[in-house]
Design a protein around this motif. Structure first.
Motif, mmCIF file in Angstrom:
data_model
loop_
_atom_site.group_PDB
_atom_site.id
_atom_site.type_symbol
_atom_site.label_atom_id
_atom_site.label_comp_id
_atom_site.label_asym_id
_atom_site.label_seq_id
_atom_site.Cartn_x
_atom_site.Cartn_y
_atom_site.Cartn_z
ATOM 1 N N SER A 30 9.845 -9.897 -6.900
ATOM 2 C CA SER A 30 9.120 -9.061 -7.855
ATOM 3 C C SER A 30 7.632 -9.354 -7.877
ATOM 4 N N SER A 31 7.190 -10.475 -7.344
ATOM 5 C CA SER A 31 5.777 -10.833 -7.342
ATOM 6 C C SER A 31 5.108 -10.646 -5.991
ATOM 7 N N TYR A 32 5.743 -9.858 -5.131
ATOM 8 C CA TYR A 32 5.233 -9.708 -3.771
ATOM 9 C C TYR A 32 5.198 -8.250 -3.334
ATOM 10 N N ALA A 33 4.329 -7.979 -2.376
ATOM 11 C CA ALA A 33 4.404 -6.699 -1.664
ATOM 12 C C ALA A 33 5.692 -6.692 -0.846
ATOM 13 N N MET A 34 6.187 -5.490 -0.581
ATOM 14 C CA MET A 34 7.427 -5.346 0.173
ATOM 15 C C MET A 34 7.227 -4.332 1.298
ATOM 16 N N GLY A 35 8.032 -4.459 2.323
ATOM 17 C CA GLY A 35 7.888 -3.542 3.442
ATOM 18 C C GLY A 35 9.223 -3.113 4.020
ATOM 19 N N TRP A 36 9.186 -2.011 4.758
ATOM 20 C CA TRP A 36 10.332 -1.521 5.512
ATOM 21 C C TRP A 36 9.988 -1.569 7.002
ATOM 22 N N PHE A 37 10.962 -2.007 7.776
ATOM 23 C CA PHE A 37 10.860 -2.027 9.225
ATOM 24 C C PHE A 37 12.099 -1.347 9.793
ATOM 25 N N ALA A 49 6.687 1.072 6.673
ATOM 26 C CA ALA A 49 5.894 1.309 5.467
ATOM 27 C C ALA A 49 5.872 0.042 4.632
ATOM 28 N N ALA A 50 4.857 -0.076 3.780
ATOM 29 C CA ALA A 50 4.756 -1.210 2.879
ATOM 30 C C ALA A 50 4.128 -0.759 1.572
ATOM 31 N N ILE A 51 4.397 -1.530 0.529
ATOM 32 C CA ILE A 51 3.894 -1.198 -0.788
ATOM 33 C C ILE A 51 3.439 -2.467 -1.487
ATOM 34 N N SER A 52 2.340 -2.366 -2.228
ATOM 35 C CA SER A 52 1.804 -3.519 -2.928
ATOM 36 C C SER A 52 2.666 -3.872 -4.124
ATOM 37 N N LEU A 53 2.374 -4.995 -4.733
ATOM 38 C CA LEU A 53 3.137 -5.466 -5.891
ATOM 39 C C LEU A 53 3.167 -4.415 -7.001
ATOM 40 N N SER A 54 2.016 -3.844 -7.317
ATOM 41 C CA SER A 54 1.934 -2.873 -8.415
ATOM 42 C C SER A 54 2.427 -1.489 -8.005
ATOM 43 N N GLY A 55 2.510 -1.258 -6.708
ATOM 44 C CA GLY A 55 2.849 0.073 -6.211
ATOM 45 C C GLY A 55 1.637 0.963 -6.033
ATOM 46 N N GLY A 56 0.466 0.429 -6.337
ATOM 47 C CA GLY A 56 -0.738 1.236 -6.270
ATOM 48 C C GLY A 56 -1.281 1.445 -4.874
ATOM 49 N N ARG A 57 -0.807 0.639 -3.926
ATOM 50 C CA ARG A 57 -1.261 0.794 -2.556
ATOM 51 C C ARG A 57 -0.064 0.877 -1.632
ATOM 52 N N THR A 58 -0.128 1.828 -0.714
ATOM 53 C CA THR A 58 0.928 1.983 0.277
ATOM 54 C C THR A 58 0.313 2.097 1.666
ATOM 55 N N VAL A 59 1.053 1.654 2.652
ATOM 56 C CA VAL A 59 0.625 1.712 4.050
ATOM 57 C C VAL A 59 1.783 2.283 4.861
ATOM 58 N N TYR A 60 1.470 3.149 5.808
ATOM 59 C CA TYR A 60 2.508 3.787 6.620
ATOM 60 C C TYR A 60 2.183 3.689 8.106
ATOM 61 N N TRP A 106 -2.652 -4.153 8.378
ATOM 62 C CA TRP A 106 -1.997 -4.778 9.524
ATOM 63 C C TRP A 106 -0.717 -5.431 9.052
ATOM 64 N N ASN A 107 0.400 -4.970 9.572
ATOM 65 C CA ASN A 107 1.702 -5.424 9.088
ATOM 66 C C ASN A 107 2.655 -5.856 10.205
ATOM 67 N N PRO A 108 2.339 -6.966 10.835
ATOM 68 C CA PRO A 108 3.283 -7.502 11.824
ATOM 69 C C PRO A 108 4.494 -8.102 11.129
ATOM 70 N N ALA A 109 5.607 -8.163 11.835
ATOM 71 C CA ALA A 109 6.824 -8.724 11.247
ATOM 72 C C ALA A 109 6.622 -10.173 10.806
ATOM 73 N N THR A 110 5.706 -10.872 11.447
ATOM 74 C CA THR A 110 5.457 -12.274 11.100
ATOM 75 C C THR A 110 4.821 -12.435 9.720
ATOM 76 N N SER A 111 4.325 -11.356 9.144
ATOM 77 C CA SER A 111 3.773 -11.404 7.786
ATOM 78 C C SER A 111 4.851 -11.223 6.730
ATOM 79 N N TYR A 112 6.088 -11.145 7.145
ATOM 80 C CA TYR A 112 7.210 -10.881 6.237
ATOM 81 C C TYR A 112 8.293 -11.939 6.378
ATOM 82 N N ASP A 113 8.993 -12.176 5.252
ATOM 83 C CA ASP A 113 10.136 -13.072 5.282
ATOM 84 C C ASP A 113 11.224 -12.503 4.384
ATOM 85 N N TYR A 114 12.320 -13.252 4.244
ATOM 86 C CA TYR A 114 13.458 -12.819 3.446
ATOM 87 C C TYR A 114 13.890 -11.414 3.834
#
Length: 125
Positions: A30-37, A49-60, A106-114
């Protein structure tokens, strides 16, 4: 269980729509940005795609921009991926993951966990 759980995949005809859900538990997400791969057979994992913690920013990714929409409901600890105008090339296993650093373009898979186990999306022509 710390892993998020994806759902909502299935078989759909080209031009159709699906909505994927990613249910995550507690403050781990809940305290992190999340992404889809996604990963198609024989291909590398690809950022969607990815979304910021607040949902105010998205990247596609360019390949889905204008067709997919990422959103989140922090009260439900859930992230969504609305997929419209699906194409056969969208066929893949879709997974969500937690971004372990502030969201950027920039959203490489290495920037993501769990990572979750994924949900299969199949688009027929």
């Amino acid at each position: 269980q710390v892993q998020p759980v994806e759902s909502g995949g299935g078989l759909v005809q080209a031009g159709g729509s699906l909505r994927l859900s990613c249910a995550a538990s507690g403050r781990t997400f809940s305290s992190y940005a999340m992404g889809w791969f996604r990963r198609a057979p024989g291909k590398e994992r690809e950022f969607v795609a990815a979304i910021s913690l607040s949902g105010g920013r998205t990247v596609y990714a360019v390949s889905v921009k204008g067709r997919f929409t990422i959103s989140r409901d922090n009260a439900k600890n859930t992230v969504y991926l609305q997929m419209n105008n699906l194409k056969p090339e969208d066929t893949a296993v879709y997974s969500c993951a937690r971004r372990n650093s502030p969201l950027t373009d920039w959203n490489p898979a290495t920037s993501y966990d769990y990572w979750g186990q994924g949900t299969q999306v199949t688009v027929s022509s």
